[in-house]
Motif scaffolding. Structure first.
Motif, short mmCIF file in Angstrom:
data_model
loop_
_atom_site.label_atom_id
_atom_site.label_comp_id
_atom_site.label_asym_id
_atom_site.label_seq_id
_atom_site.Cartn_x
_atom_site.Cartn_y
_atom_site.Cartn_z
N GLU A 285 0.82 -1.23 0.00
CA GLU A 285 0.00 0.00 0.00
C GLU A 285 0.85 1.26 0.00
O GLU A 285 0.47 2.26 -0.59
N VAL B 273 -3.37 3.10 5.72
CA VAL B 273 -4.82 2.91 5.87
C VAL B 273 -5.19 1.46 6.22
O VAL B 273 -5.93 1.22 7.18
N GLU C 238 -6.77 0.11 9.85
CA GLU C 238 -8.12 -0.45 9.92
C GLU C 238 -8.11 -1.96 10.13
O GLU C 238 -9.17 -2.60 10.15
N ASP D 46 -11.37 12.62 3.68
CA ASP D 46 -11.31 11.26 3.15
C ASP D 46 -10.72 11.21 1.74
O ASP D 46 -10.24 10.17 1.31
N ILE E 59 -9.98 1.00 -2.05
CA ILE E 59 -8.99 2.01 -1.69
C ILE E 59 -8.49 2.70 -2.95
O ILE E 59 -8.43 2.09 -4.02
N GLY F 100 2.89 1.91 7.39
CA GLY F 100 2.69 2.67 6.16
C GLY F 100 3.97 3.20 5.53
O GLY F 100 3.93 4.04 4.64
#
Ligand SMILES: [Zn+2]
Length: 411
Positions: free
Chosen positions: A192, A196, A200, A258, A352, A379
């Motif tokens: 990623e 995120v 989550e 967002d 996503i 991340g």
């Protein structure tokens, strides 16, 4: 075939084995495009693909295509692609996971004696990072017609070495034409590179597209004057205008947290003297949003704020657009196959939007394209400490395998 799974241990051992090519002292990778380290991992990759019977083709930009024959010779190949090059202080998974998971998919099919209808091609796209030769995603870009072949070959690195010279030196100056042939689809598994999924607690990101980016240079012009003699109400202070504009730009990004992102990366004040009111500010603005109308809205708010501030502080604010990368929406059939495969495997998931560019951005212009994300630790990416767990690589590769199989039988 829906019961077929990759060999997670084998995938992990290929990731660790190839991390020897360009390993840094801090445990990351320095494998700049077409460097000796890149050439070494390329030779490893070609050998591994040939060992399972793939036919390997190298095009004029060194893009490598390892093809496994399908049962229907009239069908174009389903491609599984990403990149083996890295940043100068890069990690072991950015790009590499996508290529080696492609190899693992082919090995799994080979072991199980499964022949797909479409031929399958695992692709290593040259110079995705853009760290040695700008711009990024260069050779997938040529494949998709975004750049000319000669433009790519004439790029130069910091030492004045041309792409063409580095390519010849690497031994990967192939003869196949770049692009100009159909792909049934392009699948890319990637970490990623953001927080995120981990935050989550989710296992898979089904990537719906890639956000658009607009870059601007801003110059604010006021008047330099003595800090001790000019009354406040008569000043035309460029820095005070810039400070208000900086706050406005931050608020624009936070207006829709967002989806919207706004950044000032460069901020310089002139003449830069303690007792002189600043006359000129130069700053950069980076706006990002997954939809073109969203980018339009951010840009309009940015212009409106600049106009209001310029009038209030008696300065001029000049906004110059310098780059624009339109948002990408991935193909519904490919995204659907990835989503269905993830559900069938029982992995937790969410839709996503990719914040970073990828080879798939350009390939989506010429082939139905989709991407799979797996979480990465904290991340963190473009960093030697970039890390994922073996189970995360395995899940991503299983989604890749099952999504390709679903697309192959449905398309
Ligand atoms: Zn990458």
């Amino acid at each position: 075939m829906s019961n077929l799974r990759v060999d997670g241990a084998r995938l992990w051992s290929t990731l660790m084995e190839t991390a020897a090519f360009g390993r840094t002292a801090k445990g990351g990778l320095c494998r700049l495009a077409l460097s000796p380290e890149d050439a070494a991992v390329r030779r490893w990759f070609v050998e591994a693909c040939e060992a399972i019977g793939c036919a390997v083709t190298i095009d004029q930009l060194g893009n490598i295509f390892a093809r496994r024959t399908g049962s229907d010779p009239d069908l174009p190949p389903i491609a599984i692609g990403s990149h083996l090059d890295t940043q100068p202080t890069g990690g072991r998974f950015d790009g590499i996971l996508g290529v080696l998971a492609g190899l693992e998919v082919l090995r799994t099919l080979e072991d199980a004696d499964v022949v797909t209808r479409h031929p399958l091609e695992v692709v290593n796209w040259t110079n995705e990072e853009g760290a040695r030769f700008a711009p990024a995603m260069l050779c997938a870009g040529v494949f998709a017609g975004a750049f000319d072949l000669d433009y790519a070959l004439s790029r130069e690195d910091r030492n004045g070495v041309s792409f063409a010279a580095a390519l010849a030196e690497s031994g990967f100056d192939g003869t196949a034409p770049v692009g100009g042939r159909p792909l049934a689809a392009h699948f890319e598994l990637h970490i990623e590179q953001g927080p995120v999924l981990e935050a989550e607690g989710l296992e898979i990101g089904v990537v719906s597209g890639v956000q658009g980016i607009r870059w601007f240079d801003v110059e604010i012009a006021g008047l330099a004057c003595h800090a001790g003699t000019m009354p406040m109400k008569l000043r035309r202070d460029a820095l005070q205008a810039a400070a208000r504009l900086a706050v406005a730009i931050d608020e624009i990004g936070r207006s829709d947290p967002d989806t919207s992102l706004s950044t000032i990366g460069i901020f310089e004040a002139y003449p830069g003297s303690r007792n002189t009111v600043p006359e000129t500010i130069r700053m950069s603005v980076d706006l990002r949003h997954p939809r073109a109308e969203g980018l339009d809205r951010l840009e309009a708010a940015f212009h409106a704020a600049a106009e209001e501030i310029a009038a209030a502080l008696s300065v001029t604010i000049e906004i110059k657009p310098v780059w624009s990368s339109p948002p990408v929406v991935f193909h519904p059939e490919v995204v659907g196959a990835i989503d269905a495969a993830t559900a069938q495997l029982g992995y937790s998931r969410r839709s996503i939007v990719s914040g970073a560019g990828h080879d798939s951005v350009y390939i989506s212009r010429v082939a139905p394209t989709g991407m799979i994300f797996v979480p990465c630790e904290d991340g963190i990416s473009h960093n030697e400490t970039e890390n994922i767990m073996p189970i995360e690589a395995e899940r991503g590769a299983n989604v890749l395998l099952q999504a390709v199989l679903q697309f192959d039988s449905a398309a």
